[in-house]
Write an enzyme that holds these catalytic residues in place. Structure first.
Site, PDB file in Angstrom:
ATOM      1  CD  GLN A 172      42.473  32.086  53.762  1.00 38.89           C
ATOM      2  OE1 GLN A 172      42.786  31.749  52.636  1.00 38.89           O
ATOM      3  NE2 GLN A 172      41.211  32.062  54.151  1.00 38.89           N
ATOM      4  CG  ASN A 173      50.004  36.797  51.800  1.00 37.13           C
ATOM      5  OD1 ASN A 173      51.160  36.572  52.131  1.00 37.13           O
ATOM      6  ND2 ASN A 173      49.689  37.326  50.618  1.00 37.13           N
ATOM      7  CE  LYS A 174      51.280  28.303  53.840  1.00 39.08           C
ATOM      8  NZ  LYS A 174      50.994  27.447  52.682  1.00 39.08           N
ATOM      9  N   GLY A 175      53.244  35.120  53.256  1.00 45.90           N
ATOM     10  CA  GLY A 175      54.263  36.172  53.239  1.00 45.90           C
ATOM     11  C   GLY A 175      53.967  37.230  54.291  1.00 45.90           C
TER      12      GLY A 175
ATOM     13  NE  ARG B 294      51.907  43.134  55.363  1.00 42.92           N
ATOM     14  CZ  ARG B 294      52.327  43.039  54.101  1.00 42.92           C
ATOM     15  NH1 ARG B 294      53.611  42.847  53.832  1.00 42.92           N
ATOM     16  NH2 ARG B 294      51.463  43.113  53.091  1.00 42.92           N
TER      17      ARG B 294
ATOM     18  N   GLY C 256      54.551  38.141  46.552  1.00 48.36           N
ATOM     19  CA  GLY C 256      53.678  39.007  45.741  1.00 48.36           C
ATOM     20  C   GLY C 256      54.433  39.733  44.645  1.00 48.36           C
ATOM     21  CE1 TYR C 257      50.294  42.338  43.068  1.00 48.53           C
ATOM     22  CE2 TYR C 257      51.169  42.529  40.851  1.00 48.53           C
ATOM     23  CZ  TYR C 257      50.106  42.316  41.702  1.00 48.53           C
ATOM     24  OH  TYR C 257      48.845  42.052  41.198  1.00 48.53           O
TER      25      TYR C 257
ATOM     26  CG  ASP D 153      42.665  44.502  51.549  1.00 47.62           C
ATOM     27  OD1 ASP D 153      42.769  43.257  51.397  1.00 47.62           O
ATOM     28  OD2 ASP D 153      42.278  45.247  50.645  1.00 47.62           O
TER      29      ASP D 153
HETATM   30  O1  LIG Z   1      54.665  43.274  50.926  1.00 46.40           O
HETATM   31  C1  LIG Z   1      54.217  42.986  49.812  1.00 46.40           C
HETATM   32  N1  LIG Z   1      55.053  42.647  48.796  1.00 46.40           N
HETATM   33  C2  LIG Z   1      54.574  42.275  47.584  1.00 46.40           C
HETATM   34  N2  LIG Z   1      53.272  42.196  47.279  1.00 46.40           N
HETATM   35  C3  LIG Z   1      52.396  42.534  48.280  1.00 46.40           C
HETATM   36  C4  LIG Z   1      52.812  42.947  49.546  1.00 46.40           C
HETATM   37  N3  LIG Z   1      51.706  43.219  50.305  1.00 46.40           N
HETATM   38  C5  LIG Z   1      50.637  42.947  49.519  1.00 46.40           C
HETATM   39  N4  LIG Z   1      51.057  42.549  48.304  1.00 46.40           N
HETATM   40  C6  LIG Z   1      50.239  42.117  47.174  1.00 46.40           C
HETATM   41  C7  LIG Z   1      50.138  40.597  47.237  1.00 46.40           C
HETATM   42  C8  LIG Z   1      48.697  40.335  46.914  1.00 46.40           C
HETATM   43  O2  LIG Z   1      48.642  40.179  45.515  1.00 46.40           O
HETATM   44  C9  LIG Z   1      48.001  41.583  47.331  1.00 46.40           C
HETATM   45  C10 LIG Z   1      47.466  41.434  48.738  1.00 46.40           C
HETATM   46  O3  LIG Z   1      46.126  41.107  48.643  1.00 46.40           O
HETATM   47  P1  LIG Z   1      45.332  40.938  50.027  1.00 46.40           P
HETATM   48  O4  LIG Z   1      43.909  40.644  49.765  1.00 46.40           O
HETATM   49  O5  LIG Z   1      45.677  42.064  50.960  1.00 46.40           O
HETATM   50  O6  LIG Z   1      46.056  39.669  50.647  1.00 46.40           O
HETATM   51  P2  LIG Z   1      45.804  38.136  50.323  1.00 46.40           P
HETATM   52  O7  LIG Z   1      44.528  37.929  49.594  1.00 46.40           O
HETATM   53  O8  LIG Z   1      47.053  37.603  49.681  1.00 46.40           O
HETATM   54  O9  LIG Z   1      45.683  37.512  51.789  1.00 46.40           O
HETATM   55  P3  LIG Z   1      44.628  38.004  52.922  1.00 46.40           P
HETATM   56  O10 LIG Z   1      43.519  38.747  52.241  1.00 46.40           O
HETATM   57  O11 LIG Z   1      44.192  36.710  53.556  1.00 46.40           O
HETATM   58  O12 LIG Z   1      45.408  38.879  53.884  1.00 46.40           O
HETATM   59  O13 LIG Z   1      48.935  42.646  47.312  1.00 46.40           O
HETATM   60 MG   LIG Z   2      42.841  38.966  50.281  1.00 49.78          MG
END
Ligand SMILES: O=c1nc[nH]c2c1ncn2[C@H]1C[C@H](O)[C@@H](COP(=O)(O)OP(=O)(O)OP(=O)(O)O)O1
Ligand SMILES: [Mg+2]
Length: 197
Positions: free
Chosen positions: A9-12, A182, A154-155, A70
């Site tokens: 669901q993560n738009k990024g 990624r 994110g970070y 993830d």
């Molecule tokens: O390229 C990135 N650049 C910056 N930060 C990032 C990146 N990739 C993951 N992150 C950080 C964002 C979030 O705080 C966590 C992902 O958590 P994660 O559970 O994998 O994703 P999410 O909950 O946002 O969406 P979903 O689970 O629906 O894929 O790590």
């Molecule tokens: Mg997640």
């Protein structure tokens, strides 16, 4: 054009998967296209467990091939935190700015030479009635003392890439998509899944 659903669901993340996968002739869909699917509880202790659960849950629901990502930030000076807890590090609201502030508070007395860390991404490929496949990618960097840049998500604003003298958030999406965790996980997937390269 082949359609690929990503259990996120993560738009990024969706934007980056689209930037990379549409060049391979794939149409990218995500959980945002399936609003009636209940939230998938990420109760795993590893990126691989969470990616597998997200991919297998959606693959079963759609009875089709699905990938999931993830990912998170792993910081050496704080025992690998936030790691799998990256999304909710500062609380259930999953606020990027609150997560960044919490990390910077924890690192306030850590000197620059000890602020090493990496982004990690684990991609799970789930197909009905087949073994789930796992592909991992990472990107090394250091943690800046203050956020810089507004690209990415994110970070990214505190993830500094010494050889570029920029944070990930100061890169264009093209620059990020050739070096990110990624992109590296997808490179490993394409190297092993001929029918997607
Ligand atoms: O390229 C990135 N650049 C910056 N930060 C990032 C990146 N990739 C993951 N992150 C950080 C964002 C979030 O705080 C966590 C992902 O958590 P994660 O559970 O994998 O994703 P999410 O909950 O946002 O969406 P979903 O689970 O629906 O894929 O790590
Ligand atoms: Mg997640």
């Amino acid at each position: 054009m082949k359609e690929l659903v990503i259990a996120t669901q993560n738009k990024g993340k969706i934007a980056e998967f689209k930037q990379i996968l549409e060049k391979k002739g794939l149409i990218v869909k995500s959980l945002l296209d399936y609003p009636d699917i209940p939230d998938i509880i990420e109760d795993g202790t590893t990126f691989s467990e969470n990616a597998t659960k997200k991919a297998e849950t959606l693959a079963k629901y759609l009875n089709s091939s699905v990938i999931a990502d993830d990912s998170g930030l792993v910081i050496d000076a704080i025992d690998g935190r936030p790691g799998v807890y990256s999304a909710r590090y500062a609380g259930e609201t999953k606020s990027d700015s609150a997560n960044i502030e919490k990390v910077l508070r924890e690192l306030v007395d850590v000197p620059s030479e000890d602020r090493t860390g990496r982004f990690v991404c684990v991609i799970a490929v789930a197909r009905p009635n087949e073994q789930t496949l796992i592909f991992e990618g990472s990107c090394e960097g250091t943690i800046a003392t203050e956020p810089r840049g507004s690209n990415g998500f994110g970070y990214d604003p505190i993830f500094y890439i010494p050889e570029l003298e920029k944070t990930m958030a100061q890169l264009t999406s093209e620059e990020k998509n050739v070096r990110s965790h990624r992109a590296n996980a997808l490179k490993n997937l394409f190297a092993n899944q001929a029918d997607w390269s």
